[in-house]
Write a protein that holds these residues in place. Structure first.
Motif, PDB file in Angstrom:
ATOM      1  N   ALA A   1     -84.097 105.465  16.107  1.00 13.73           N
ATOM      2  CA  ALA A   1     -82.619 105.373  15.754  1.00 13.73           C
ATOM      3  C   ALA A   1     -82.252 103.889  16.747  1.00 13.73           C
ATOM      4  O   ALA A   1     -82.986 103.541  17.682  1.00 13.73           O
ATOM      5  CB  ALA A   1     -81.741 106.410  16.654  1.00 13.73           C
ATOM      6  N   LYS A   2     -81.142 103.331  16.193  1.00  9.30           N
ATOM      7  CA  LYS A   2     -80.699 102.178  16.906  1.00  9.30           C
ATOM      8  C   LYS A   2     -79.738 102.275  17.909  1.00  9.30           C
ATOM      9  O   LYS A   2     -79.548 101.638  19.031  1.00  9.30           O
ATOM     10  CB  LYS A   2     -80.181 100.888  15.791  1.00  9.30           C
ATOM     11  N   ASP A   3     -78.798 103.269  17.630  1.00  7.41           N
ATOM     12  CA  ASP A   3     -77.617 103.801  18.448  1.00  7.41           C
ATOM     13  C   ASP A   3     -78.112 105.011  19.228  1.00  7.41           C
ATOM     14  O   ASP A   3     -78.012 105.844  18.301  1.00  7.41           O
ATOM     15  CB  ASP A   3     -76.139 103.682  17.708  1.00  7.41           C
ATOM     16  N   ARG A   4     -78.277 105.080  20.627  1.00 10.58           N
ATOM     17  CA  ARG A   4     -78.840 106.350  21.011  1.00 10.58           C
ATOM     18  C   ARG A   4     -77.313 106.631  21.988  1.00 10.58           C
ATOM     19  O   ARG A   4     -77.253 105.992  22.957  1.00 10.58           O
ATOM     20  CB  ARG A   4     -79.862 106.132  21.889  1.00 10.58           C
ATOM     21  N   PRO A   5     -76.944 108.014  21.979  1.00 11.53           N
ATOM     22  CA  PRO A   5     -75.983 108.454  22.767  1.00 11.53           C
ATOM     23  C   PRO A   5     -76.392 108.539  24.178  1.00 11.53           C
ATOM     24  O   PRO A   5     -77.321 109.318  24.496  1.00 11.53           O
ATOM     25  CB  PRO A   5     -75.561 109.649  22.023  1.00 11.53           C
ATOM     26  N   VAL A   6     -75.721 108.100  25.063  1.00 11.61           N
ATOM     27  CA  VAL A   6     -75.792 108.128  26.622  1.00 11.61           C
ATOM     28  C   VAL A   6     -75.398 109.391  26.868  1.00 11.61           C
ATOM     29  O   VAL A   6     -74.443 110.094  26.612  1.00 11.61           O
ATOM     30  CB  VAL A   6     -75.296 107.041  27.478  1.00 11.61           C
ATOM     31  N   VAL A   7     -76.322 110.219  27.673  1.00  5.11           N
ATOM     32  CA  VAL A   7     -76.095 111.761  28.112  1.00  5.11           C
ATOM     33  C   VAL A   7     -75.958 111.854  29.725  1.00  5.11           C
ATOM     34  O   VAL A   7     -76.757 111.542  30.334  1.00  5.11           O
ATOM     35  CB  VAL A   7     -76.959 112.861  27.689  1.00  5.11           C
TER      36      VAL A   7
ATOM     37  N   TYR B   1     -87.323 109.849  31.458  1.00  5.93           N
ATOM     38  CA  TYR B   1     -87.593 110.757  30.395  1.00  5.93           C
ATOM     39  C   TYR B   1     -86.800 111.969  30.210  1.00  5.93           C
ATOM     40  O   TYR B   1     -86.709 112.231  29.017  1.00  5.93           O
ATOM     41  CB  TYR B   1     -89.012 111.457  30.648  1.00  5.93           C
ATOM     42  N   ASN B   2     -86.105 112.309  31.128  1.00  2.00           N
ATOM     43  CA  ASN B   2     -84.974 113.430  30.991  1.00  2.00           C
ATOM     44  C   ASN B   2     -83.931 112.719  30.069  1.00  2.00           C
ATOM     45  O   ASN B   2     -83.435 113.392  29.125  1.00  2.00           O
ATOM     46  CB  ASN B   2     -84.624 113.735  32.360  1.00  2.00           C
ATOM     47  N   GLN B   3     -83.551 111.637  30.227  1.00  2.00           N
ATOM     48  CA  GLN B   3     -82.384 110.991  29.677  1.00  2.00           C
ATOM     49  C   GLN B   3     -82.947 110.821  28.152  1.00  2.00           C
ATOM     50  O   GLN B   3     -81.955 111.081  27.219  1.00  2.00           O
ATOM     51  CB  GLN B   3     -81.907 109.652  30.348  1.00  2.00           C
ATOM     52  N   GLY B   4     -84.280 110.466  28.003  1.00  5.22           N
ATOM     53  CA  GLY B   4     -84.581 110.043  26.423  1.00  5.22           C
ATOM     54  C   GLY B   4     -84.632 111.728  25.807  1.00  5.22           C
ATOM     55  O   GLY B   4     -84.220 111.464  24.803  1.00  5.22           O
TER      56      GLY B   4
END
Length: 384
Positions: free
Chosen positions: A50-56, A87-90
């Motif tokens: 993906a190019k756009d990855r939603p921040v959580v 890694y958690n964010q990923g």
């Protein structure tokens, strides 16, 4: 449901996820009939491209474990290093991306026949009726369905194992409501089952020792005209408030069991296999003998009452292939029946025993263990 990843070629991954994200993942996977492990793996693969990855927002996350195809987590960690994120964010972004690209299906039409009713029954004790009815109910609650779990056994093992007190012998109870002897509302007896992702969606109706006398009282009661309908009349006030009513039955073939079987029948206007009976068994001959007796009772009730009772399937519990030929050949015989099918095989592992010892629900005590995963599989198959 199929998975493109060989189950033997996976590695365990432990991370932390926000509670709501974890719940949403479990609900969506259940709605789409997808294994959670497969959903996460697909999310990671899509995230890497993906190019756009939603921040959580991962603040306050709690432990979450899953299994990814061997090597995939290593690739995710390398990508996270390049992106300068944890890694958690990923992994959280991967799950969020999967959820965003796999929307919830259209809602089902409103119920016209009340809550769906799942009866766990077998004349033989010790086959896992209590553990499987409890685990399946927890899994159904995780999926977002309001569920009542009923301890219909006067021994009260379910109530005690979950850490609750049985109802006092002189207090209102389900048995007294069935006999028309109770005052007040049945819903007032419900207690919420706390913990895990099912919290706020799962309630228990505790057992009472007065149910030991239920068979005899049903046989002689003048207030109960048709004995088989007594449970249905007592539970009717709950049906519009809940999506599922799950009943843990006693090891009995008497009137009490008749009322539960009648309650689980297919009602007029209800889709086939929407409600019905799940039969927990062991991989041994005595379970087969007990099933034969239960089957005869069900068939007699069908003929006498002119009704249809769906047998939803077997759950082979506490299975251990190391027990040798008796276990493996018995499992094969259960599988060869075909109709009803074997819904799942629950392995003989320590987590369920530990949860009972700690008086905690399995899916709260060890939500990511193999037994918990199997409970979710049973729930998905039962609710369809």
């Amino acid at each position: 449901m199929t998975t493109p990843y060989p189950p033997e070629d996976r590695e365990k991954v432990v991370t932390k996820l926000p509670t709501e994200l974890r719940r949403e993942l479990k609900v969506r996977a259940a709605e789409l009939g997808t294994d959670i492990q497969t959903a996460v793996a697909e999310g990671v693969e899509a995230w890497r491209e993906a190019k756009d990855r939603p921040v959580v927002d991962t603040a306050g996350g709690t432990s979450f474990a899953t299994y990814l195809p061997t090597g995939l987590y290593g690739k995710l960690k390398k990508d996270c290093t390049v992106q300068k994120i944890t890694y958690n964010q990923g992994l959280a972004q991967s799950i969020r991306l999967w959820l965003d690209t796999h929307p919830s299906p259209a809602p089902r039409p409103p119920r016209t026949t009340g809550a769906r009713r799942i009866v766990y029954g077998n004349q033989k004790g010790g086959v896992g009726k209590t553990s499987t009815s409890a685990g399946t109910s927890q899994a159904i609650g995780e999926m977002g369905h309001r569920t009542v779990l009923i301890d219909f056994d006067p021994q009260g093992h379910l109530t005690k194992q979950l850490g609750y007190q049985m109802l006092d012998i002189d207090a209102p109870s389900l048995a007294k409501h069935m006999l028309g002897e109770a005052k007040g509302e049945l819903r007032d007896l419900l207690v919420p089952i706390k913990g895990g992702d099912f919290e706020d969606r799962l309630w228990l109706l505790p057992a009472c020792k007065d149910a030991f006398l239920l068979d005899a009282k049903l046989a002689t009661s003048r207030t109960v005209r048709i004995k088989e309908t007594a449970l249905e009349k007592a539970l009717e006030p709950l049906e519009q408030d809940f999506d599922y009513i799950v009943i843990d039955c006693p090891p009995s073939l008497g009137y009490t069991m008749d009322t539960a079987l009648y309650y689980g029948r297919t009602r007029e206007g209800e889709e086939p296999n929407t409600s019905g009976v799940v039969i927990p068994v062991l991989a041994e001959d005595t379970s087969a003998d007990a099933y034969d007796m239960l089957y005869d009772q069900i068939q007699d009730l069908i003929e006498d009452m002119g009704i249809d009772i769906a047998l939803l399937g077997f759950v082979v519990n506490m299975y251990d292939s190391r027990k040798g030929y008796v276990a493996t050949s018995s499992l094969e015989e259960w599988q060869n029946i075909g109709d009803p099918p074997v819904l799942a095989v629950i392995p003989e592992l320590k987590e369920q025993r530990e949860a009972v010892r700690m008086k905690q629900p399995l899916l709260a005590y060890e939500p990511d263990c193999e037994q918990s995963m199997v409970m979710r599989t049973i729930a998905r198959k039962v609710i369809g």
